[in-house]
Design a protein around this motif. Sequence first.
Motif, PDB file in Angstrom:
ATOM      1  N   SER A   1       0.827  -1.206   0.000  1.00  0.00           N
ATOM      2  CA  SER A   1       0.000   0.000   0.000  1.00  0.00           C
ATOM      3  C   SER A   1       0.862   1.257   0.000  1.00  0.00           C
ATOM      4  O   SER A   1       0.419   2.317  -0.415  1.00  0.00           O
ATOM      5  CB  SER A   1      -0.944  -0.015   1.193  1.00  0.00           C
TER       6      SER A   1
ATOM      7  N   TRP B   1      -5.106   1.475  -6.783  1.00  0.00           N
ATOM      8  CA  TRP B   1      -4.687   2.030  -5.487  1.00  0.00           C
ATOM      9  C   TRP B   1      -4.376   3.523  -5.537  1.00  0.00           C
ATOM     10  O   TRP B   1      -3.426   4.011  -4.942  1.00  0.00           O
ATOM     11  CB  TRP B   1      -3.500   1.240  -4.921  1.00  0.00           C
TER      12      TRP B   1
ATOM     13  N   ALA C   1     -16.798  -2.599   1.019  1.00  0.00           N
ATOM     14  CA  ALA C   1     -16.980  -3.059   2.400  1.00  0.00           C
ATOM     15  C   ALA C   1     -18.364  -2.662   2.915  1.00  0.00           C
ATOM     16  O   ALA C   1     -19.036  -3.443   3.593  1.00  0.00           O
ATOM     17  CB  ALA C   1     -15.888  -2.477   3.294  1.00  0.00           C
TER      18      ALA C   1
ATOM     19  N   ALA D   1     -17.204  -7.286   5.988  1.00  0.00           N
ATOM     20  CA  ALA D   1     -16.529  -6.037   5.624  1.00  0.00           C
ATOM     21  C   ALA D   1     -15.111  -6.021   6.190  1.00  0.00           C
ATOM     22  O   ALA D   1     -14.153  -5.641   5.505  1.00  0.00           O
ATOM     23  CB  ALA D   1     -17.330  -4.846   6.149  1.00  0.00           C
ATOM     24  N   ARG D   2     -14.966  -6.469   7.437  1.00  0.00           N
ATOM     25  CA  ARG D   2     -13.639  -6.524   8.056  1.00  0.00           C
ATOM     26  C   ARG D   2     -12.724  -7.475   7.291  1.00  0.00           C
ATOM     27  O   ARG D   2     -11.550  -7.212   7.074  1.00  0.00           O
ATOM     28  CB  ARG D   2     -13.740  -7.002   9.506  1.00  0.00           C
ATOM     29  N   LEU D   3     -13.301  -8.616   6.871  1.00  0.00           N
ATOM     30  CA  LEU D   3     -12.493  -9.582   6.122  1.00  0.00           C
ATOM     31  C   LEU D   3     -12.001  -8.979   4.824  1.00  0.00           C
ATOM     32  O   LEU D   3     -10.869  -9.182   4.406  1.00  0.00           O
ATOM     33  CB  LEU D   3     -13.323 -10.827   5.813  1.00  0.00           C
TER      34      LEU D   3
ATOM     35  N   LEU E   1     -11.531  -5.745   4.058  1.00  0.00           N
ATOM     36  CA  LEU E   1     -10.526  -4.698   4.255  1.00  0.00           C
ATOM     37  C   LEU E   1      -9.299  -5.228   4.997  1.00  0.00           C
ATOM     38  O   LEU E   1      -8.280  -4.543   5.070  1.00  0.00           O
ATOM     39  CB  LEU E   1     -11.126  -3.540   5.052  1.00  0.00           C
ATOM     40  N   GLY E   2      -9.405  -6.426   5.565  1.00  0.00           N
ATOM     41  CA  GLY E   2      -8.280  -6.972   6.318  1.00  0.00           C
ATOM     42  C   GLY E   2      -8.141  -6.324   7.680  1.00  0.00           C
ATOM     43  O   GLY E   2      -7.066  -6.361   8.274  1.00  0.00           O
ATOM     44  N   GLY E   3      -9.193  -5.688   8.172  1.00  0.00           N
ATOM     45  CA  GLY E   3      -9.113  -5.059   9.480  1.00  0.00           C
ATOM     46  C   GLY E   3     -10.171  -3.996   9.633  1.00  0.00           C
ATOM     47  O   GLY E   3     -11.134  -3.951   8.878  1.00  0.00           O
TER      48      GLY E   3
ATOM     49  N   THR F   1      -9.752  -0.682   9.451  1.00  0.00           N
ATOM     50  CA  THR F   1      -9.584   0.505   8.609  1.00  0.00           C
ATOM     51  C   THR F   1      -8.835   0.125   7.338  1.00  0.00           C
ATOM     52  O   THR F   1      -8.289  -0.963   7.220  1.00  0.00           O
ATOM     53  CB  THR F   1      -8.764   1.590   9.345  1.00  0.00           C
ATOM     54  N   ILE F   2      -8.818   1.089   6.400  1.00  0.00           N
ATOM     55  CA  ILE F   2      -7.961   0.947   5.232  1.00  0.00           C
ATOM     56  C   ILE F   2      -6.516   0.979   5.708  1.00  0.00           C
ATOM     57  O   ILE F   2      -6.184   1.736   6.609  1.00  0.00           O
ATOM     58  CB  ILE F   2      -8.184   2.155   4.298  1.00  0.00           C
ATOM     59  N   GLY F   3      -5.674   0.163   5.135  1.00  0.00           N
ATOM     60  CA  GLY F   3      -4.283   0.211   5.560  1.00  0.00           C
ATOM     61  C   GLY F   3      -3.445  -0.755   4.748  1.00  0.00           C
ATOM     62  O   GLY F   3      -3.860  -1.212   3.676  1.00  0.00           O
ATOM     63  N   ALA F   4      -2.266  -1.060   5.287  1.00  0.00           N
ATOM     64  CA  ALA F   4      -1.317  -1.890   4.568  1.00  0.00           C
ATOM     65  C   ALA F   4      -1.921  -3.240   4.193  1.00  0.00           C
ATOM     66  O   ALA F   4      -1.634  -3.799   3.136  1.00  0.00           O
ATOM     67  CB  ALA F   4      -0.074  -2.093   5.427  1.00  0.00           C
ATOM     68  N   GLN F   5      -2.769  -3.743   5.092  1.00  0.00           N
ATOM     69  CA  GLN F   5      -3.297  -5.090   4.880  1.00  0.00           C
ATOM     70  C   GLN F   5      -4.370  -5.111   3.795  1.00  0.00           C
ATOM     71  O   GLN F   5      -4.633  -6.157   3.205  1.00  0.00           O
ATOM     72  CB  GLN F   5      -3.846  -5.643   6.200  1.00  0.00           C
TER      73      GLN F   5
ATOM     74  N   ARG G   1      -4.687  -7.904   0.640  1.00  0.00           N
ATOM     75  CA  ARG G   1      -5.862  -8.768   0.458  1.00  0.00           C
ATOM     76  C   ARG G   1      -6.357  -8.716  -0.975  1.00  0.00           C
ATOM     77  O   ARG G   1      -6.566  -9.754  -1.604  1.00  0.00           O
ATOM     78  CB  ARG G   1      -6.997  -8.296   1.366  1.00  0.00           C
TER      79      ARG G   1
END
Lengths: 462, 175
Positions: A65, A143, A155, A169-171, A173-175, A177-181, A185
């Motif tokens: 990201s 991105w 999400a 939604a968490r799955l 986004l990988g967490g 919030t928006i972020g590195a993960q 994903r």
Amino acid sequence: MSVLQNIGNWLDDRLGWSENIMPLIKHPVPPGAKWAYVFGSATLFCFILQVVTGIGLSLLYQPSSADAFESLKFITNQATFGRVLRGIHFFGASGMVIMVGIHMIRVYIMAAYKYPREMSWISGVFLFFLTIIMGFTGQLLRWDSNGVWSSVVAAQNLGRVPLIGTGLARLLLGGDTIGAQTLSRFFAYHVFLFPALIFLFVGVHLYLVFYHGISEPPKAGQLVDPKTYRAWYNDMLKRVGVPFWPDAAWRDALFGALVILAIVGLAVFVGPPELTQPPDPSIINTSPAPDWYMLPVFALFALVPPATESYLIFLGPVLMVVALLALPFVSNKGERSPIRRPWAVFGVACVIVFMGALLYVGEREPWSPHFDTKPLAQVINYANPKLKQGAILFHDKGCQYCHEVGGQGGITGPSLTHIGRTWTTDQIKVQIVNGATGMPAYGGMLSNKELTDLVNFLHAQQ
Amino acid sequence: MSQEENKTKEESRRDFMMKVSLGLGGVAALAVSVPVVGALVAPLLENKPEVWRTVGKPDDFPVGETQLVRFENADPKAWAGMTARTAAWLRHDTEGHFIAFSVNCTHLGCPVRWEADAELFMCPCHGGVYYRDGSVASGPPPKELQRYAVRVEQGQVQIGTGPIPITNFGDEQAS
């Protein structure tokens, strides 16, 4: 015997080419399968194009990201042929969506999903949804700010699934919030998971084409009867079947080549979509909009009554999947000819008109405030200072984002160019203070003087 | 041993070995799938704490004004880059009293903009509009703007980080 022939024979003996593969290539197909039958193979050609250009892009792309946006700028502006590569992958996705759509419509109109090809249709339905998913996840890999916010929108859509929505939604986004993960994903989804599923289903789909043979062009009055169809089909192939290669396949090859050339042409002359702002979730001056094939859905969410929306977002896709999967079981025999199935043709026409209309309004976005509208006071010279004050307020208070006067402004609300002809000052005042459906009540946000200036300005619009 | 007996013995042995191989295969598949599925569902298992992020002094925010504040989300990964950032609309409501709104429209999550002169939050995606207190003014949003916790501590305004607000099925229209 020449040396080459010897090598050829050796390879054939060890690989079993002429024994196992040639019969597949030369398997008999019904005659008369003409240009209507090229769209499935064109979809496959587009998919192969996507795999090849996707590999090319993955050699240049940084799926992190922090770096993805920079690597996309590099691909677009610096990498050798990078711009064309991105362009092909972008237009290839559009091509695949269009081809899969036409192929599906062709199969439906010619009722090729009927006995014994139910599983061909079902595997095709999965391929259709996988294609859409690939288009969507791919858009996010850009991105830029559009990609970041699209992932939030995705999400939110999942959030409307009852009970497990927030978890889904968490799955995605990988967490929290928006972020590195998040990008990791989407990269995994777009590059590993869903392509693998597409390969799997393409395999099944093609295997079934060989196993059942392609459907013969329908004739009015020639009914499909599960009891006799297979025997009849095999008999027909024996009598009048022609070898797939070269009698039928040359059209697939020709059309596929033309499609790919068109995609490359668009990539060279039009180029990939521009990157918007960097993927900083704190940059909020952005107007996320999906690529064109998702625009009809985007438009639908703006147009349906808000109270029904959660049901639509959740039940809509579910009903669509159920209906598509149920189709070959609901009608698996009988008439295949479109001439004898006018309701099927009518239904397809309705879907096309509906989607086309949504696409059109999606491009225009009449529900969105026009933030970039030019202040009226800058365009028109008002001699009367009170009118000028009203014109300035008309823009600054956001009225002009939704209403136009004299050709300037948004189209969310009605045009106010001639409002003074039919509305009294009192009516205008009441409307501004109390608002209406789709319009905020400005009562608490305007001083008396501002309100008077605005009302007078609007009433002067004759 | 008769031939018949021999055959039965062989069959039961084959049957046993088949069951062993299937069972072992299942165990192997399970062993592999634990870490893979674990990676997939990890986001559901992690519990991120609320972290307070300082966004400025109270004096940086004139009373009655709403401003965008940027801060780092609760637990950014080392390689997050600028995606570690997040934002909120901070309103200095009355002296010393702050409200922090999420920038996410409750309709589909697009970023809402504060139009200071109009005193409205507007969403660019589907035309959602909110009043300055975050309640829905018009458009499709099903509920009012979500708020973040906010406090003044040691002379600094701090915002409590939170997840992206997800609107759930059946959330009622705020009115």
